[in-house]
Write an enzyme that holds these catalytic residues in place. Structure first.
Site, mmCIF file in Angstrom:
data_model
loop_
_atom_site.group_PDB
_atom_site.id
_atom_site.type_symbol
_atom_site.label_atom_id
_atom_site.label_comp_id
_atom_site.label_asym_id
_atom_site.label_seq_id
_atom_site.Cartn_x
_atom_site.Cartn_y
_atom_site.Cartn_z
ATOM 1 N N HIS A 168 0.832 -1.217 0.000
ATOM 2 C CA HIS A 168 0.000 0.000 0.000
ATOM 3 C C HIS A 168 0.866 1.267 0.000
ATOM 4 O O HIS A 168 0.420 2.327 0.445
ATOM 5 C CB HIS A 168 -0.945 0.025 1.208
ATOM 6 C CG HIS A 168 -1.743 -1.222 1.385
ATOM 7 N ND1 HIS A 168 -2.899 -1.492 0.683
ATOM 8 C CD2 HIS A 168 -1.526 -2.308 2.170
ATOM 9 C CE1 HIS A 168 -3.374 -2.671 1.052
ATOM 10 N NE2 HIS A 168 -2.543 -3.198 1.940
ATOM 11 N N SER A 176 16.227 20.299 -16.701
ATOM 12 C CA SER A 176 15.071 21.165 -16.912
ATOM 13 C C SER A 176 15.485 22.392 -17.699
ATOM 14 O O SER A 176 16.596 22.909 -17.544
ATOM 15 C CB SER A 176 14.489 21.588 -15.558
ATOM 16 O OG SER A 176 13.601 22.678 -15.698
ATOM 17 N N LYS A 184 17.680 20.626 -11.556
ATOM 18 C CA LYS A 184 16.943 19.394 -11.788
ATOM 19 C C LYS A 184 17.799 18.312 -12.474
ATOM 20 O O LYS A 184 18.597 18.603 -13.361
ATOM 21 C CB LYS A 184 15.703 19.652 -12.650
ATOM 22 C CG LYS A 184 14.617 20.452 -11.975
ATOM 23 C CD LYS A 184 14.036 19.735 -10.770
ATOM 24 C CE LYS A 184 13.276 18.482 -11.124
ATOM 25 N NZ LYS A 184 12.096 18.717 -11.940
ATOM 26 N N GLU A 200 10.572 7.391 -16.721
ATOM 27 C CA GLU A 200 9.256 8.023 -16.815
ATOM 28 C C GLU A 200 8.620 7.699 -18.163
ATOM 29 O O GLU A 200 7.411 7.445 -18.256
ATOM 30 C CB GLU A 200 9.384 9.536 -16.645
ATOM 31 C CG GLU A 200 9.782 9.970 -15.243
ATOM 32 C CD GLU A 200 9.915 11.477 -15.135
ATOM 33 O OE1 GLU A 200 9.038 12.191 -15.646
ATOM 34 O OE2 GLU A 200 10.912 11.951 -14.549
ATOM 35 N N GLN A 245 -6.142 -5.144 -43.137
ATOM 36 C CA GLN A 245 -4.998 -4.333 -43.555
ATOM 37 C C GLN A 245 -4.512 -3.455 -42.402
ATOM 38 O O GLN A 245 -3.333 -3.114 -42.322
ATOM 39 C CB GLN A 245 -5.401 -3.449 -44.743
ATOM 40 C CG GLN A 245 -4.305 -2.509 -45.224
ATOM 41 C CD GLN A 245 -4.732 -1.752 -46.464
ATOM 42 O OE1 GLN A 245 -4.957 -2.360 -47.513
ATOM 43 N NE2 GLN A 245 -4.860 -0.446 -46.362
#
Length: 535
Positions: A223, A344, A350, A357, A389
């Site tokens: 979880h 970035s 970054k 991803e 096709q």
């Protein structure tokens, strides 16, 4: 075995390796297969995945030749309109099948000659012309014509231009219906062999990563909440197991698709004395398909391939999600190298795990390809319909995408570092040893121990005490534990703490040190990896 050694391994070895039975599969020598991509004019042209580049073709820039009569045009008094021709052509993408179409034509011509339906001289002329056409296509010199509709008619018309009357005999006892099904099965067969190779490559990368991180304990989650301590090797090997089943599905799919439609003709077969077993053997199929209607009309082999690809894509997406989370500051469990990261355009700090991803994102594309084919096939009456096709492009896209996902996942696995200090600092949180404490209580009392539900309650109350005191289970004194239940004794501390908890796991397949060592030994042996060279 490193990735270079792996790439050189034969598809026969790979298929035997992944075979669910001890018997090796009868696999023919793989042929190159091509996939569509776009050129500057945005026209689809065939391209192979990485090592399969000989099929890359560009639409010829020569002036468009004058329209010619259709090979099927005998009963028609006028030609189709330009709009109809543009809408119905498939040459812009199905020319990716050219090698397999030529293979099928060679096998068919040999059979016709053997059966006395054409002369050996005709067969030799057909072979010579087909070889010339194949060289032209591979050199990018072949003129693909839209007015010739598809790969089959383009090659047959070009063959007629080259050798004349013998080429007109090649379509004896053959329809484009069985021809395209044969080509497509051959293409899918080779695609499966390549995907299986890519799966093994990723398995090698993952097992090598596991070997390099011996003994590293991480939090296990359910979880997305802290659950129990597990060895990192154990978690990585879970993905290896999933990939093994992915490969097994492809092996099974390959077995079922490896039956030959050639000679089924339009739908009813033929009254001519052909030998379908001869063409089947020549093309490496197991046998001819028993039912000619089924042979030309069904695409379950394509649906099965795309289903297998979709399941593989979902597994890769889950791997991508995990590594994207682990690369975040909130987790900080892994650091990808610069070679598999992007930045970035506005935020200088970054460093993004973009490849994984996109693995997560492209899984939707692979699943979408499957859905497209399912919807395409759901309402088709027997036998062949022109709708079919539309089966090619989703398959080409699915295969190209899944190969890319597998390749970049392996690349990412080879270029990440696990941050052991950060992981070790994160381990105390979450009372990961609570279940081990419950197991201690089950084993503690004699002769049959404490009922697990009672043990669960005692362990839960122990955790509650820790929460109130902001401490870990191993920090509780024996007196504090006895205040919860007098069953506790000094030996309880052998069960507390993540290191002790790991030592107590002993069931088959568990995260216990010995169990994981056995799992790792199994995979290093199976994948021919030298643990000492990668530790």
């Amino acid at each position: 075995m490193d990735s270079t050694t792996f790439a050189a391994s034969s598809s026969s070895t790979i298929s035997q390796f992944f075979s669910p039975s001890k018997q090796s599969l009868p696999i023919s020598k793989p042929h190159q297969f091509s996939l569509p991509h776009k050129n500057k004019s945005n026209r689809s042209i065939p391209e192979g995945p990485r090592l399969l580049s000989c099929a890359a073709q560009q639409m010829n820039n020569n002036p468009t030749p004058a329209k010619e009569a259709k090979l099927w045009g005998g009963r028609f008094e006028e030609g189709v309109t330009d709009a109809v021709e543009r809408f119905t052509e498939s040459i812009s993408f199905d020319k990716a099948l050219f090698k397999h179409d030529i293979m099928g034509s060679r096998a068919h011509a040999s059979m016709l000659a053997h059966q006395g339906l054409i002369s050996n001289s005709d067969k030799d002329s057909i072979f010579k012309g087909l070889s010339q056409i194949e060289r032209q296509i591979e050199a990018g010199e072949f003129v693909w014509r839209t007015d010739r509709e598809d790969v089959h008619m383009n090659i047959e018309a070009a063959l007629t231009d080259l050798v004349g009357e013998p080429a007109k005999k090649l379509h004896t006892a053959r329809s484009r219906n069985d021809q395209v099904s044969t080509d497509f099965r051959l293409w899918c067969r080779d695609a499966i062999d390549t995907i299986i190779q890519c799966i093994k490559h990723l398995q090698v990368a993952l097992v090598t990563l596991a070997v390099k991180n011996d003994g590293l304990i991480i939090p296990g989650y359910t979880h997305l909440q802290r659950a129990q301590p597990v060895l990192l090797q154990h978690l990585i090997l879970a993905y290896v197991e999933q990939l093994e089943r992915d490969a097994g599905r492809l092996v099974d799919c390959r077995v079922r698709l490896n039956n030959c439609p050639l000679g089924a003709c339009a739908l009813a077969g033929t009254g001519l004395p052909i030998d379908r077993f001869m063409t089947s053997d020549a093309l490496g199929f197991t046998a001819p398909m028993r039912n000619s209607i089924d042979a030309v009309s069904d695409r379950d082999f394509v649906l099965e391939l795309l289903s297998a690809n979709s399941i593989t894509a979902i597994h890769l997406s889950r791997l991508g999600e995990e590594w994207v989370l682990w690369a975040s500051e909130e987790f900080g469990f892994i650091t990808p190298s610069d070679s598999v990261s992007t930045g970035s355009s506005i935020m200088p700090q970054k460093k993004n795990p973009d490849p994984m991803e996109l693995v997560r994102g492209k899984s939707a594309r692979v699943v979408g390809d499957l859905v497209s084919l399912l919807v395409l096939c759901k309402g088709l009456p027997l036998a062949y319909n022109r709708d079919l096709q539309e089966d090619k492009e989703p398959v080409f896209d699915s295969v190209k995408t899944i190969i890319g996902m597998l390749e970049v996942s392996a690349e990412f696995a080879q270029n990440i570092t696990f941050n052991k200090e950060r992981i070790q600092k994160a381990l105390p949180a979450g009372h990961l040893d609570a279940t081990t404490l419950a197991d201690y209580l089950v084993k503690k009392a004699s002769p049959f121990g404490t009922p697990f539900r009672t043990s669960h309650d005692i362990a839960g109350r122990s955790v509650a005490l820790c929460v109130s005191q902001n401490c870990q289970l191993q920090d509780l004194s024996l007196d504090e534990l006895k205040s919860i239940d007098p069953i506790f004794d000094n030996d309880v501390y052998d069960y507390l703490g993540v290191e002790n908890a790991i030592k107590k796991f002993s069931s088959y397949g568990s995260t216990g040190s010995q169990c994981v060592a056995e799992q790792l030994a199994y995979w290093t042996t199976k994948l021919d990896i030298n643990p000492k060279a990668n530790s």
